[in-house]
Write a protein that holds these residues in place. Structure first.
Motif, PDB file in Angstrom:
ATOM      1  N   VAL A 154       0.853  -1.188   0.000  1.00  0.00           N
ATOM      2  CA  VAL A 154       0.000   0.000   0.000  1.00  0.00           C
ATOM      3  C   VAL A 154       0.888   1.237   0.000  1.00  0.00           C
ATOM      4  O   VAL A 154       1.824   1.338   0.808  1.00  0.00           O
ATOM      5  CB  VAL A 154      -0.922   0.030   1.242  1.00  0.00           C
ATOM      6  N   GLU A 155       0.611   2.178  -0.905  1.00  0.00           N
ATOM      7  CA  GLU A 155       1.465   3.359  -1.016  1.00  0.00           C
ATOM      8  C   GLU A 155       1.333   4.237   0.223  1.00  0.00           C
ATOM      9  O   GLU A 155       0.247   4.424   0.773  1.00  0.00           O
ATOM     10  CB  GLU A 155       1.102   4.146  -2.274  1.00  0.00           C
ATOM     11  N   VAL A 156       2.492   4.778   0.637  1.00  0.00           N
ATOM     12  CA  VAL A 156       2.555   5.653   1.812  1.00  0.00           C
ATOM     13  C   VAL A 156       2.972   7.045   1.352  1.00  0.00           C
ATOM     14  O   VAL A 156       3.958   7.199   0.629  1.00  0.00           O
ATOM     15  CB  VAL A 156       3.577   5.114   2.840  1.00  0.00           C
ATOM     16  N   THR A 157       2.222   8.066   1.802  1.00  0.00           N
ATOM     17  CA  THR A 157       2.550   9.445   1.402  1.00  0.00           C
ATOM     18  C   THR A 157       2.674  10.388   2.595  1.00  0.00           C
ATOM     19  O   THR A 157       3.112  11.530   2.426  1.00  0.00           O
ATOM     20  CB  THR A 157       1.456   9.991   0.465  1.00  0.00           C
ATOM     21  N   ASP A 158       2.301   9.922   3.790  1.00  0.00           N
ATOM     22  CA  ASP A 158       2.213  10.847   4.923  1.00  0.00           C
ATOM     23  C   ASP A 158       3.308  10.655   5.972  1.00  0.00           C
ATOM     24  O   ASP A 158       3.198  11.161   7.083  1.00  0.00           O
ATOM     25  CB  ASP A 158       0.842  10.703   5.600  1.00  0.00           C
ATOM     26  N   ARG A 159       4.361   9.935   5.644  1.00  0.00           N
ATOM     27  CA  ARG A 159       5.439   9.747   6.618  1.00  0.00           C
ATOM     28  C   ARG A 159       6.741   9.403   5.911  1.00  0.00           C
ATOM     29  O   ARG A 159       6.775   9.153   4.702  1.00  0.00           O
ATOM     30  CB  ARG A 159       5.089   8.646   7.609  1.00  0.00           C
ATOM     31  N   ALA A 160       7.798   9.371   6.690  1.00  0.00           N
ATOM     32  CA  ALA A 160       9.126   9.027   6.164  1.00  0.00           C
ATOM     33  C   ALA A 160       9.287   7.517   6.081  1.00  0.00           C
ATOM     34  O   ALA A 160       8.514   6.743   6.663  1.00  0.00           O
ATOM     35  CB  ALA A 160      10.209   9.638   7.063  1.00  0.00           C
TER      36      ALA A 160
END
Length: 483
Positions: A154-160
């Motif tokens: 699942v793509e992550v965009t809100d963290r490092a």
């Protein structure tokens, strides 16, 4: 033809074949007729010179070698057939000439034969019994594996980036400001924390955010396979293009039905425990049988002819080459040896001790089977065939139509080996703790497949590593080496 057989050193017999004048003259005549075209004599067309003329020009014994070969080929197998109840040949004979002249000749064959085994104690020994227990956490681990196999990214965009994430990166490496081969790639999916890249690389990608660019400073290991990069400091320009995390499915009855075909989570756990317990028992039984085989083999004495050891090494080398081809895209053994800086002679030497152990185990097993008169009855073979027939949804008679004698023999051998180990277990003291330090056991397959002579110890080639990764496509974490 007369022959004489006498025992010789290191499990060989000496067969002396003696030929009288009539046999010898006939053999020389046959040798002349077969080879006369090889000789040139002035005044005669090639192949037309009489026998005595060729002998005058080339010497009286010109046809002796071919004559001896003819006699050996004609009579050797005949002698072996007559002596088949007295010894079993296990290799090629070494030939030498005995008496030779116009009145007759004799030929001596030193033949390696299956040696007799002097058994030591094989009953009443203290043997370590190995058992493995299945725990709840083992079942839970299998459930976790099922989750992992059915996970999705699942793509992550809100963290490092974090360890465990898959980071899709561009990277370009350089040493002293110069780029090097294998150090550049685009959109490379790197699982952080997997150890796929050289030490220090992945740790510096952790903490980056999508779209971020960063210089990663690392040092190549001193034992790195590329000579020009060993121990060198390097800088990789890295850009993080995409970040994904692994999402595990929720464990539920519905998930279990879809993923494993079980009716419920509890049903899956029950089935899994039964499977693991069966595997644990098989593993424990195999190791116990290894201990039994090792114990009875160590107590036996046998003089093994080199031919049997070399034959076993031949088989091990063939198996190693087959595995190389299967596991590494058709890699040839010769190429692997060059890559490892080795050669066939050293490669074979690496197998010698194992081959000796394997052959000795085979001989000891065979001797005990004969001593105890362990056999497979026809009814037992048919019972095993009936099991196979049921699995194939056929009647026994239908199934037996496709079974040849070699298959029946194979099944019979398997039954005999199982009976042997049942006998040895029943007649030795199986204890949970060793009475004395245990040595490395001979592989059970040596006993179980004694007639096949399979091996367990083929080397795996080390995977070549591109500059920034362990393999070109995916890190495999294999560090095989030739013995």
């Amino acid at each position: 033809m007369k022959y004489n057989v006498e025992p010789s050193e290191k499990s060989t017999v000496k067969i002396t074949l003696s030929f009288d004048k009539a046999e010898w003259d006939e053999a020389n005549t046959q040798a002349y007729q077969k080879t006369r075209g090889r000789y040139f004599v002035n005044g005669f067309r090639k192949g037309k010179a009489p026998k005595h003329v060729i002998e005058l020009n080339y010497g009286k014994g010109v046809f002796y070698e071919e004559a001896l070969n003819e006699l050996f080929d004609k009579h050797y197998e005949e002698v072996l057939d007559k002596e088949k109840d007295n010894f079993t040949v296990v290799g090629r004979p070494e030939l030498s000439v005995g008496d030779i002249g116009e009145e007759g000749a004799s030929l001596i064959a030193a033949v390696p034969v299956k040696p007799d085994v002097k058994l030591g104690a094989y009953k009443g020994i203290n043997i370590v019994k190995v058992e493995y227990n299945v725990k709840d956490e083992d079942v839970d681990a299998e459930l976790k594996k099922l989750q992992e196999r059915n996970s999705r990214l699942v793509e992550v965009t809100d963290r490092a980036a974090e360890n465990g994430d898959t980071a899709t990166i561009d990277f370009s490496g350089s040493v002293n400001g110069e780029k090097f081969e294998g150090g550049t790639s685009e959109n490379y999916p790197l699982v952080l924390g997997s150890g796929s890249f050289i030490p220090g690389f992945e740790e510096q990608v952790v903490g980056m955010k999508v779209g971020e660019e960063k210089d990663v400073n690392v040092k190549f290991p001193d034992d790195y396979q590329a000579e020009d990069l060993k121990g060198k400091d390097a800088v990789f320009a890295v850009k993080l293009n995409k970040l994904e995390k692994k999402e595990l499915p929720e464990i539920s009855d519905e998930f279990i039905k879809d993923a494993a075909g079980a009716e419920s989570v509890e049903a899956y756990k029950k089935e899994t425990r039964e499977r693991l317990e069966k595997q644990a028992k098989e593993k424990g039984d195999a190791e116990t049988e290894n201990n039994i085989l090792r114990a009875v083999t160590e107590k036996a004495e046998v003089e093994i002819p080199d031919a049997m050891i070399e034959n076993q090494i031949d088989m091990m080398v063939r198996n190693a080459e087959y595995r190389l081809g299967m596991q590494y895209g058709g890699m040839k053994l010769a190429d692997y040896l060059r890559y490892m800086g080795s050669n066939m002679e050293d490669f074979r030497k690496g197998y010698r001790a194992q081959a000796e152990d394997t052959v000795k185990s085979q001989l000891v097993v065979d001797k005990i089977i004969r001593e105890e008169n362990i056999k497979a009855e026809e009814s037992e073979i048919d019972a095993k065939l009936e099991e196979f027939a049921k699995s194939a949804n056929k009647t026994l008679e239908e199934y037996k139509k496709d079974v040849d004698e070699s298959q029946r023999e194979y099944i019979g051998n398997d039954i005999v080996i199982n009976k042997l180990f049942d006998f040895l277990k029943a007649n030795n003291n199986l204890t949970e703790k060793a009475e004395e330090p245990a040595k490395k056991p001979a592989a059970k397959k040596t006993a179980k497949k004694a007639a096949e002579g399979t091996d367990e110890g083929a080397e795996k080639p080390a995977a070549k590593k591109p500059a920034a990764k362990k393999t070109a496509k995916k890190a495999e974490n294999e560090e095989g080496k030739a013995e």
